[in-house]
Design a protein around this motif. Sequence first.
Motif, mmCIF file in Angstrom:
data_model
loop_
_atom_site.group_PDB
_atom_site.id
_atom_site.type_symbol
_atom_site.label_atom_id
_atom_site.label_comp_id
_atom_site.label_asym_id
_atom_site.label_seq_id
_atom_site.Cartn_x
_atom_site.Cartn_y
_atom_site.Cartn_z
ATOM 1 N N UNK A 50 0.834 -1.206 0.000
ATOM 2 C CA UNK A 50 0.000 0.000 0.000
ATOM 3 C C UNK A 50 0.869 1.258 0.000
ATOM 4 N N UNK A 51 1.952 1.235 0.784
ATOM 5 C CA UNK A 51 2.859 2.389 0.839
ATOM 6 C C UNK A 51 3.545 2.625 -0.511
ATOM 7 N N UNK A 52 3.917 1.536 -1.179
ATOM 8 C CA UNK A 52 4.551 1.660 -2.498
ATOM 9 C C UNK A 52 3.576 2.298 -3.483
ATOM 10 N N UNK A 53 2.350 1.811 -3.483
ATOM 11 C CA UNK A 53 1.353 2.358 -4.402
ATOM 12 C C UNK A 53 1.049 3.817 -4.086
ATOM 13 N N UNK A 54 0.936 4.144 -2.808
ATOM 14 C CA UNK A 54 0.673 5.530 -2.413
ATOM 15 C C UNK A 54 1.827 6.439 -2.864
ATOM 16 N N UNK A 55 3.057 5.965 -2.683
ATOM 17 C CA UNK A 55 4.223 6.766 -3.077
ATOM 18 C C UNK A 55 4.227 7.027 -4.579
ATOM 19 N N UNK A 56 3.889 6.007 -5.374
ATOM 20 C CA UNK A 56 3.858 6.168 -6.830
ATOM 21 C C UNK A 56 2.781 7.182 -7.220
ATOM 22 N N UNK A 57 1.589 7.018 -6.665
ATOM 23 C CA UNK A 57 0.482 7.919 -7.002
ATOM 24 C C UNK A 57 0.817 9.365 -6.627
ATOM 25 N N UNK A 58 1.390 9.553 -5.447
ATOM 26 C CA UNK A 58 1.701 10.909 -4.978
ATOM 27 C C UNK A 58 2.824 11.545 -5.787
ATOM 28 N N UNK A 59 3.912 10.798 -5.965
ATOM 29 C CA UNK A 59 5.096 11.364 -6.623
ATOM 30 C C UNK A 59 4.842 11.706 -8.084
ATOM 31 N N UNK A 60 4.038 10.879 -8.762
ATOM 32 C CA UNK A 60 3.817 11.078 -10.189
ATOM 33 C C UNK A 60 2.479 11.764 -10.494
ATOM 34 N N UNK A 61 1.780 12.210 -9.431
ATOM 35 C CA UNK A 61 0.486 12.893 -9.598
ATOM 36 C C UNK A 61 -0.504 12.059 -10.409
ATOM 37 N N UNK A 62 -0.618 10.796 -10.042
ATOM 38 C CA UNK A 62 -1.545 9.890 -10.720
ATOM 39 C C UNK A 62 -2.830 9.799 -9.898
ATOM 40 N N UNK A 63 -3.961 9.583 -10.572
ATOM 41 C CA UNK A 63 -5.260 9.639 -9.893
ATOM 42 C C UNK A 63 -5.571 8.385 -9.075
ATOM 43 N N UNK A 64 -5.240 7.225 -9.623
ATOM 44 C CA UNK A 64 -5.621 5.977 -8.967
ATOM 45 C C UNK A 64 -4.738 4.836 -9.475
ATOM 46 N N UNK A 65 -5.028 3.643 -9.017
ATOM 47 C CA UNK A 65 -4.215 2.477 -9.399
ATOM 48 C C UNK A 65 -4.261 2.196 -10.907
ATOM 49 N N UNK A 66 -5.428 2.215 -11.532
ATOM 50 C CA UNK A 66 -5.438 2.002 -12.990
ATOM 51 C C UNK A 66 -4.611 3.047 -13.742
ATOM 52 N N UNK A 67 -4.625 4.275 -13.257
ATOM 53 C CA UNK A 67 -3.824 5.316 -13.890
ATOM 54 C C UNK A 67 -2.329 4.991 -13.743
ATOM 55 N N UNK A 68 -1.943 4.463 -12.577
ATOM 56 C CA UNK A 68 -0.539 4.086 -12.352
ATOM 57 C C UNK A 68 -0.133 2.949 -13.284
ATOM 58 N N UNK A 69 -1.034 1.970 -13.460
ATOM 59 C CA UNK A 69 -0.749 0.855 -14.370
ATOM 60 C C UNK A 69 -0.614 1.377 -15.797
ATOM 61 N N UNK A 70 -1.521 2.289 -16.186
ATOM 62 C CA UNK A 70 -1.456 2.864 -17.538
ATOM 63 C C UNK A 70 -0.145 3.615 -17.739
ATOM 64 N N UNK A 71 0.295 4.353 -16.719
ATOM 65 C CA UNK A 71 1.567 5.092 -16.793
ATOM 66 C C UNK A 71 2.723 4.116 -17.043
ATOM 67 N N UNK A 72 2.755 3.023 -16.263
ATOM 68 C CA UNK A 72 3.834 2.039 -16.402
ATOM 69 C C UNK A 72 3.805 1.369 -17.768
ATOM 70 N N UNK A 73 2.592 1.133 -18.298
ATOM 71 C CA UNK A 73 2.490 0.510 -19.616
ATOM 72 C C UNK A 73 2.979 1.464 -20.698
ATOM 73 N N UNK A 74 2.598 2.730 -20.603
ATOM 74 C CA UNK A 74 3.050 3.719 -21.597
ATOM 75 C C UNK A 74 4.572 3.876 -21.562
ATOM 76 N N UNK A 75 5.148 3.720 -20.345
ATOM 77 C CA UNK A 75 6.604 3.849 -20.207
ATOM 78 C C UNK A 75 7.319 2.578 -20.679
ATOM 79 N N UNK A 76 6.545 1.537 -21.026
ATOM 80 C CA UNK A 76 7.147 0.294 -21.512
ATOM 81 C C UNK A 76 7.739 -0.563 -20.413
ATOM 82 N N UNK A 77 7.251 -0.368 -19.174
ATOM 83 C CA UNK A 77 7.805 -1.127 -18.048
ATOM 84 C C UNK A 77 7.064 -2.428 -17.819
ATOM 85 N N UNK A 78 5.814 -2.479 -18.256
ATOM 86 C CA UNK A 78 5.027 -3.706 -18.062
ATOM 87 C C UNK A 78 4.281 -4.036 -19.348
#
Length: 202
Positions: free
Chosen positions: A174-202
């Motif tokens: 939960x802390x890892x996910x919160x840190x990602x959302x906060x640091x990258x100004x992402x709205x929610x978990x699906x947005x974080x997954x979309x960010x990682x996919x666009x970056x070619x990480x997953x």
Amino acid sequence: MERVRVGVQASDPITSVGVANCLDSRAEIMLLPSIRPAELDVLVLAADLVNAEIIGMIRKVARESSARTVLLTGDLAETDLLTAVEYRVVAVLPRRTTTPDQLVDAVLAASNGAGVLPPDLLGSLLAQVRRLREEMPMSDGLTPREVDVLRLLAEGLDTAQIAERLCYAERTVKNVLYAVLSRLNLRNRPHAVAYAMRAGLI
């Protein structure tokens, strides 16, 4: 044969004389009487306890010369190990059990660029390096640990399943996910997954 130029620094005079005698009797070693780091190949630093003063001395030697340091000590905290290695401490020997031959072998190994660490300290050092790697952001702003969490999230796993798969506590995930959302100004978990996919990480 080129002799290894060695200096000795100890926390007390008796230890200094004892270490110097161990080294001075060997033909491969040239013991220098004064400690001028720029003149040394290897510094042997003997101290019961590695404290702020000893760490300061290690840093000073690293700044002023290319000499490698052999640390003969009774106690080295895990938190100081990475700092010591960063400042060219290439060998750590237990003061109470190291023989004169082991000390000479460590000095000669140090002069050739090799290192000597007891197995428990080596394991600790590797664990610290692994932790640093997990916490170090990659070029896209995510750490390897964050990428692992997002990859499993993209596979449809929930927080508990991710924690089990990665051997973390649920709170850590939960802390890892919160840190990602906060640091990258992402709205929610699906947005974080979309960010990682666009970056070619997953």
